[in-house]
Motif scaffolding. Structure first.
Motif, PDB file in Angstrom:
ATOM      1  N   ALA A  73       0.830  -1.208   0.000  1.00  9.81           N
ATOM      2  CA  ALA A  73       0.000   0.000   0.000  1.00  9.81           C
ATOM      3  C   ALA A  73       0.861   1.253   0.000  1.00  9.81           C
ATOM      4  CB  ALA A  73      -0.904   0.012   1.220  1.00  9.81           C
ATOM      5  N   ILE A  74       0.339   2.293  -0.653  1.00 13.63           N
ATOM      6  CA  ILE A  74       0.901   3.638  -0.538  1.00 13.63           C
ATOM      7  C   ILE A  74      -0.209   4.477   0.083  1.00 13.63           C
ATOM      8  CG2 ILE A  74       1.850   5.610  -1.785  1.00 13.63           C
ATOM      9  CD1 ILE A  74       2.856   3.556  -3.867  1.00 13.63           C
ATOM     10  N   VAL A  75       0.093   5.057   1.243  1.00 13.95           N
ATOM     11  CA  VAL A  75      -0.932   5.725   2.041  1.00 13.95           C
ATOM     12  C   VAL A  75      -0.586   7.207   2.139  1.00 13.95           C
ATOM     13  CG1 VAL A  75      -2.110   5.728   4.292  1.00 13.95           C
ATOM     14  CG2 VAL A  75      -1.171   3.581   3.387  1.00 13.95           C
ATOM     15  N   ILE A  76      -1.590   8.075   1.965  1.00 13.94           N
ATOM     16  CA  ILE A  76      -1.370   9.523   2.042  1.00 13.94           C
ATOM     17  C   ILE A  76      -2.308  10.109   3.090  1.00 13.94           C
ATOM     18  CG2 ILE A  76      -1.360  11.702   0.729  1.00 13.94           C
ATOM     19  CD1 ILE A  76       0.418   9.604  -0.572  1.00 13.94           C
ATOM     20  N   GLY A  77      -1.781  10.950   3.979  1.00 11.42           N
ATOM     21  CA  GLY A  77      -2.641  11.641   4.946  1.00 11.42           C
ATOM     22  C   GLY A  77      -2.216  13.085   5.094  1.00 11.42           C
ATOM     23  N   ASN A  78      -2.940  14.011   4.437  1.00 13.25           N
ATOM     24  CA  ASN A  78      -2.644  15.437   4.612  1.00 13.25           C
ATOM     25  C   ASN A  78      -3.649  16.034   5.576  1.00 13.25           C
ATOM     26  OD1 ASN A  78      -1.109  17.866   3.781  1.00 13.25           O
ATOM     27  ND2 ASN A  78      -3.140  18.543   3.126  1.00 13.25           N
ATOM     28  N   GLU A  79      -3.183  16.614   6.647  1.00 17.97           N
ATOM     29  CA  GLU A  79      -4.050  17.179   7.684  1.00 17.97           C
ATOM     30  C   GLU A  79      -5.103  16.164   8.140  1.00 17.97           C
ATOM     31  OE1 GLU A  79      -4.971  21.099   8.260  1.00 17.97           O
ATOM     32  OE2 GLU A  79      -3.888  21.881   6.536  1.00 17.97           O
ATOM     33  N   PHE A  80      -4.664  14.939   8.341  1.00 17.42           N
ATOM     34  CA  PHE A  80      -5.535  13.895   8.876  1.00 17.42           C
ATOM     35  C   PHE A  80      -5.265  13.713  10.374  1.00 17.42           C
ATOM     36  CE2 PHE A  80      -5.851   9.361  10.081  1.00 17.42           C
ATOM     37  CZ  PHE A  80      -7.230   9.219   9.992  1.00 17.42           C
ATOM     38  N   LEU A  81      -4.000  13.572  10.746  1.00 14.21           N
ATOM     39  CA  LEU A  81      -3.682  13.259  12.149  1.00 14.21           C
ATOM     40  C   LEU A  81      -4.115  14.381  13.093  1.00 14.21           C
ATOM     41  CD1 LEU A  81      -0.097  11.739  11.661  1.00 14.21           C
ATOM     42  CD2 LEU A  81      -2.197  10.473  12.148  1.00 14.21           C
ATOM     43  N   ASP A  82      -4.097  15.630  12.613  1.00 16.14           N
ATOM     44  CA  ASP A  82      -4.441  16.750  13.518  1.00 16.14           C
ATOM     45  C   ASP A  82      -5.923  16.793  13.859  1.00 16.14           C
ATOM     46  OD1 ASP A  82      -5.578  17.763  11.202  1.00 16.14           O
ATOM     47  OD2 ASP A  82      -4.587  19.702  11.306  1.00 16.14           O
ATOM     48  N   ALA A  83      -6.720  15.995  13.151  1.00 16.26           N
ATOM     49  CA  ALA A  83      -8.155  15.954  13.448  1.00 16.26           C
ATOM     50  C   ALA A  83      -8.503  14.835  14.434  1.00 16.26           C
ATOM     51  CB  ALA A  83      -8.949  15.776  12.152  1.00 16.26           C
ATOM     52  N   LEU A  84      -7.504  14.068  14.850  1.00 18.51           N
ATOM     53  CA  LEU A  84      -7.788  12.984  15.798  1.00 18.51           C
ATOM     54  C   LEU A  84      -7.726  13.551  17.226  1.00 18.51           C
ATOM     55  CD1 LEU A  84      -5.759  10.117  14.099  1.00 18.51           C
ATOM     56  CD2 LEU A  84      -8.167  10.740  13.798  1.00 18.51           C
ATOM     57  N   PRO A  85      -8.663  13.158  18.096  1.00 19.11           N
ATOM     58  CA  PRO A  85      -8.759  13.793  19.410  1.00 19.11           C
ATOM     59  C   PRO A  85      -7.564  13.517  20.315  1.00 19.11           C
ATOM     60  CG  PRO A  85     -10.381  12.033  19.174  1.00 19.11           C
ATOM     61  CD  PRO A  85      -9.731  12.194  17.842  1.00 19.11           C
ATOM     62  N   VAL A  86      -7.228  14.484  21.146  1.00 17.78           N
ATOM     63  CA  VAL A  86      -6.123  14.344  22.102  1.00 17.78           C
ATOM     64  C   VAL A  86      -6.658  14.364  23.535  1.00 17.78           C
ATOM     65  CG1 VAL A  86      -4.376  15.419  20.630  1.00 17.78           C
ATOM     66  CG2 VAL A  86      -5.692  16.854  22.202  1.00 17.78           C
ATOM     67  N   ARG A  87      -5.933  13.678  24.420  1.00 17.36           N
ATOM     68  CA  ARG A  87      -6.141  13.851  25.856  1.00 17.36           C
ATOM     69  C   ARG A  87      -5.149  14.900  26.335  1.00 17.36           C
ATOM     70  NH1 ARG A  87      -6.176   8.089  28.827  1.00 17.36           N
ATOM     71  NH2 ARG A  87      -6.980   9.353  30.541  1.00 17.36           N
ATOM     72  N   GLN A  88      -5.561  15.695  27.280  1.00 15.52           N
ATOM     73  CA  GLN A  88      -4.656  16.690  27.869  1.00 15.52           C
ATOM     74  C   GLN A  88      -4.538  16.441  29.365  1.00 15.52           C
ATOM     75  OE1 GLN A  88      -6.360  20.537  26.807  1.00 15.52           O
ATOM     76  NE2 GLN A  88      -4.871  20.703  25.144  1.00 15.52           N
ATOM     77  N   ALA A 112       7.226  19.073  35.441  1.00 17.45           N
ATOM     78  CA  ALA A 112       6.899  20.278  34.672  1.00 17.45           C
ATOM     79  C   ALA A 112       6.430  21.353  35.636  1.00 17.45           C
ATOM     80  CB  ALA A 112       5.798  19.991  33.647  1.00 17.45           C
ATOM     81  N   ASP A 113       6.411  22.587  35.145  1.00 17.67           N
ATOM     82  CA  ASP A 113       5.957  23.699  35.988  1.00 17.67           C
ATOM     83  C   ASP A 113       4.460  23.602  36.247  1.00 17.67           C
ATOM     84  OD1 ASP A 113       8.508  24.671  35.935  1.00 17.67           O
ATOM     85  OD2 ASP A 113       8.120  26.051  34.251  1.00 17.67           O
ATOM     86  N   GLU A 114       4.049  24.162  37.371  1.00 21.65           N
ATOM     87  CA  GLU A 114       2.628  24.236  37.703  1.00 21.65           C
ATOM     88  C   GLU A 114       1.844  24.830  36.514  1.00 21.65           C
ATOM     89  OE1 GLU A 114       1.272  23.091  40.378  1.00 21.65           O
ATOM     90  OE2 GLU A 114      -0.722  24.021  40.389  1.00 21.65           O
ATOM     91  N   GLY A 115       0.731  24.191  36.163  1.00 20.54           N
ATOM     92  CA  GLY A 115      -0.105  24.711  35.082  1.00 20.54           C
ATOM     93  C   GLY A 115       0.277  24.210  33.698  1.00 20.54           C
ATOM     94  N   ALA A 116       1.440  23.539  33.581  1.00 15.55           N
ATOM     95  CA  ALA A 116       1.862  23.036  32.262  1.00 15.55           C
ATOM     96  C   ALA A 116       0.876  21.982  31.769  1.00 15.55           C
ATOM     97  CB  ALA A 116       3.265  22.440  32.356  1.00 15.55           C
ATOM     98  N   VAL A 117       0.740  21.901  30.442  1.00 13.17           N
ATOM     99  CA  VAL A 117      -0.187  20.937  29.833  1.00 13.17           C
ATOM    100  C   VAL A 117       0.597  20.016  28.913  1.00 13.17           C
ATOM    101  CG1 VAL A 117      -2.131  20.702  28.219  1.00 13.17           C
ATOM    102  CG2 VAL A 117      -2.166  22.502  29.962  1.00 13.17           C
ATOM    103  N   ILE A 118       0.341  18.702  29.012  1.00  6.19           N
ATOM    104  CA  ILE A 118       0.887  17.775  28.019  1.00  6.19           C
ATOM    105  C   ILE A 118      -0.278  17.108  27.289  1.00  6.19           C
ATOM    106  CG2 ILE A 118       3.146  17.345  29.053  1.00  6.19           C
ATOM    107  CD1 ILE A 118       2.085  14.871  30.351  1.00  6.19           C
ATOM    108  N   GLU A 119      -0.005  16.732  26.038  1.00  7.39           N
ATOM    109  CA  GLU A 119      -1.059  16.149  25.200  1.00  7.39           C
ATOM    110  C   GLU A 119      -0.634  14.758  24.733  1.00  7.39           C
ATOM    111  OE1 GLU A 119      -1.381  19.017  22.052  1.00  7.39           O
ATOM    112  OE2 GLU A 119      -2.776  20.247  23.213  1.00  7.39           O
ATOM    113  N   VAL A 120      -1.579  13.850  24.725  1.00  7.19           N
ATOM    114  CA  VAL A 120      -1.347  12.501  24.219  1.00  7.19           C
ATOM    115  C   VAL A 120      -2.577  12.116  23.405  1.00  7.19           C
ATOM    116  CG1 VAL A 120      -0.915  10.086  24.789  1.00  7.19           C
ATOM    117  CG2 VAL A 120      -0.097  11.878  26.333  1.00  7.19           C
ATOM    118  N   SER A 121      -2.360  11.680  22.163  1.00  6.37           N
ATOM    119  CA  SER A 121      -3.503  11.212  21.386  1.00  6.37           C
ATOM    120  C   SER A 121      -3.479   9.692  21.318  1.00  6.37           C
ATOM    121  CB  SER A 121      -3.498  11.790  19.969  1.00  6.37           C
ATOM    122  OG  SER A 121      -4.603  11.244  19.273  1.00  6.37           O
ATOM    123  N   GLY A 122      -4.222   9.070  22.215  1.00  3.89           N
ATOM    124  CA  GLY A 122      -4.332   7.615  22.196  1.00  3.89           C
ATOM    125  C   GLY A 122      -4.927   7.136  20.882  1.00  3.89           C
TER     126      GLY A 122
END
Ligand code: SAH
Length: 363
Positions: A149-164, A201-211
């Protein structure tokens, strides 16, 4: 407030908070009111513009990229050409047209478009009616036919939800959406900490993970490792995992607060390419890049292509040059450095076009 916003408020009034991940998923993909489910978001009358909508050159170069990858993997026939989240179908339409210069590739192609949105699938159907290749639509990547397969994804991953997760008093707590005292949507944090997260991390810092993105990447990379092929991702994002809240909403080309009128604004998070690369490698695939989109497109020959188009249609020369600059330029309002390109491939696939070490520059 949007219809979906009212629905979410009612649910929050009854049940308390929802995670940012759940909020993002509802805002984009609620079957009735989700942003992508109800409209065409692209272009000057829409909320945002993507690279294939800026210029035909983008899809054309990716079509030729795909043809070269096909040659480098031994010209399998059939080969699955799979696009993730094809929008209006513009990229695929330009790619298939450009690929006509490699007739054997065109003849081997079996195209699958992965799309959850009924109105966008309809637009893709209309755009590709005369493309001259067999095309099928599926709602998930898992349903795409097997094989190299040849797979193309333009601006696809950024639409997947993240946990913060937010740093609060020495703990990490998941960020949630809740109602404030005035009954409006507001960010908050979960009552209980997440004891398995122990980054400093500093107080108030946010990290993101997209499961969701990690599970998808693992599945894709495992398939490429087993069945052969390569996947190209282009997206707004970062090359190094870091701290920061990147959730952003766009309406009519302007940034608005992420909780504004859910379902009526585009909502994205920056792609953490380093994290995606870790999942892809863990599943047995090789990773090339990420590199700047500008460097990628220049290595594929966008400068030459823009000149050729301008020579053929001199009255449009300015337009081609403006589009080229917007795609490759590296200043703040241009896409060349903000967007990255990364390939995930079977380990036997040689470095694909654009990701090869550049030849020494003439003095
Ligand atoms: N690639 C297009 C569109 C990018 S917008 C372009 O560059 O113009 C994101 C696209 O992904 C839309 O087509 C949207 O409907 C689709 N999409 C979003 N989440 C998806 C999911 N989970 N599965 C499949 N498609 C999805």
């Amino acid at each position: 407030m949007s219809a979906l916003g009212d629905q979410i408020k009612a649910a929050l009034a009854a049940n308390g908070a929802i995670t940012v991940e759940r909020f993002m998923q509802l805002a984009l993909a609620d079957p009735q009111y989700g942003y992508y489910m109800t409209r065409d978001p692209f272009g000057t009358n829409g909320d945002f513009t993507t690279a294939p909508e800026i210029s035909q050159m983008f899809g054309e170069l990716i079509g030729l990229w795909a043809a070269e990858v096909w040659t480098s993997i031994g010209r399998p026939n059939p080969v699955r050409l799979i696009e993730l989240g094809p929008g209006r179908g513009t990229l695929m339409s330009d790619a298939l047209r450009a690929a006509r210069i490699v007739p054997e590739f065109r003849a081997a192609l079996d195209v699958t478009l992965i799309e959850t949105s009924p109105p966008l699938a309809q637009m893709q159907y209309d755009a590709l009616l005369t493309a001259g290749a067999p095309i099928a639509w599926k709602a998930t990547f898992a349903e795409a036919p097997e094989g190299p397969a040849i797979v193309i994804g333009n601006e696809f991953l950024d639409a997947l939800p993240v946990r913060q997760f937010e740093r609060c008093g020495g703990d990490w707590r998941e960020r949630v959406v809740r109602l404030d005292s005035a009954g409006e949507l507001a960010f908050g944090v979960a009552d209980k900490p997440e004891p398995y997260l122990n980054a400093e991390a500093d107080e108030g810092a946010v990290i993101e993970v997209s499961g969701v993105a990690h599970r998808f990447m693992f599945e894709l990379a495992a398939r490429l490792a087993r069945q052969g092929g390569a996947a190209l991702f282009l997206d707004y994002g970062r090359s190094v995992t870091g701290v920061g809240d990147t959730l952003q909403a766009l309406r009519a080309h302007r940034q608005v607060g992420p909780l504004t009128d859910p379902g009526d604004c585009d909502l994205t998070a920056h792609v953490d390419f380093a994290a995606m690369a870790r999942s892809a490698r863990a599943a047995g695939a090789a990773v090339h890049g990420p590199i700047d989109q500008g460097d990628f497109l220049r290595a594929l020959g966008i400068d030459v292509r823009a000149r050729a188009l301008a020579e053929r249609s001199p009255e449009r020369a300015k337009e081609f040059e403006a589009a080229r600059r917007r795609l490759v330029g590296k200043s703040e309002n241009e896409m060349g450095a903000l967007f990255k390109a990364m390939t995930v491939a079977n380990r036997a696939v040689p470095a694909p076009p654009g990701f090869q070490p550049s030849p020494a520059k003439p003095a």
